[in-house]
Design an enzyme around this catalytic site. Sequence first.
Site, PDB file in Angstrom:
ATOM      1  N   SER A 140       6.756   0.908  -1.511  1.00 14.77           N
ATOM      2  CA  SER A 140       7.729   1.231  -0.475  1.00 14.77           C
ATOM      3  C   SER A 140       8.308  -0.047   0.109  1.00 14.77           C
ATOM      4  O   SER A 140       7.715  -1.129  -0.016  1.00 14.77           O
ATOM      5  CB  SER A 140       7.040   2.019   0.637  1.00 14.77           C
ATOM      6  OG  SER A 140       7.864   2.198   1.760  1.00 14.77           O
ATOM      7  N   TYR A 153       0.176   3.861   7.019  1.00 13.89           N
ATOM      8  CA  TYR A 153       1.065   3.957   5.859  1.00 13.89           C
ATOM      9  C   TYR A 153       1.542   2.581   5.405  1.00 13.89           C
ATOM     10  O   TYR A 153       1.489   2.254   4.216  1.00 13.89           O
ATOM     11  CB  TYR A 153       2.263   4.843   6.206  1.00 13.89           C
ATOM     12  CG  TYR A 153       3.190   5.106   5.039  1.00 13.89           C
ATOM     13  CD1 TYR A 153       2.885   6.076   4.086  1.00 13.89           C
ATOM     14  CD2 TYR A 153       4.380   4.395   4.889  1.00 13.89           C
ATOM     15  CE1 TYR A 153       3.739   6.326   3.023  1.00 13.89           C
ATOM     16  CE2 TYR A 153       5.242   4.642   3.832  1.00 13.89           C
ATOM     17  CZ  TYR A 153       4.911   5.603   2.894  1.00 13.89           C
ATOM     18  OH  TYR A 153       5.754   5.850   1.837  1.00 13.89           O
TER      19      TYR A 153
END
Length: 251
Positions: A140, A153
């Site tokens: 990501s 995350y």
Amino acid sequence: MTINQINEVQDKVAIVTGAASGIGKATVELLHARGAKVIAEDIDPSVNELARPGIVPFVADVSKDGSAEKAVALALENFGKLDLLVNNAARIVYTPVVKMTRKDWDYVMETNVTGAFLHSREAAKAMTPNKSGAIVNIASYASYFAFPTIAAYTSSKGALAQLTRTLALELAEHGIRVNAIGSGDVVTNLLNEIMDDGRGFLTEHGKGAPIGRAAQPEEIAEIVSFLASDRASFIVGSVVMADGGYSVQIK
């Protein structure tokens, strides 16, 4: 598109985690359309809806002991080999660090990092004797950039980027390439458990990228297919950014 691109994964055997929806489902369908055989793994039983000749669904929690071993065994039993692993399964929580519980932290880290570690370990064992293979991790832009309330995350995606690099060094001599995709906002169901309109939020947040929009899952699947193919034969240990330019802007 040339015929070589269309058939770039012809006859390859893949495991895709988080396969029931979003990037995972798009990847399963694209790989299969281009001639690959796929083990489609997800904790959601709806993954069974993907069943067809050349796609074998597997309901499992990627973070649990034995799931990776079973997924690899299914690939070998059904298709005789394993060429590609796509570590896509992911979870997220929105909680400030001072309010985050150990359960919240583990919920994210066990899937996003431990699941990828377990599956990569078992996939590498199956690929090594053939001296070929590829592992693609769905990382990501949060592997590099922080956002408030998603510390678990961002930490997990940072760890996944480092796992990618380390595995790449360890496995290159065995003919196995390991890379990751630094995806930005993609319109998936990732946020559905924690907000009423997760897809809408991702769509809107994506408008902040220089390209002015979020990605569709199929756009990330295209990069997976490329990284799995011989066309990417010299790409090793990279995090290929696919975030619409989010990571190169200053605001």
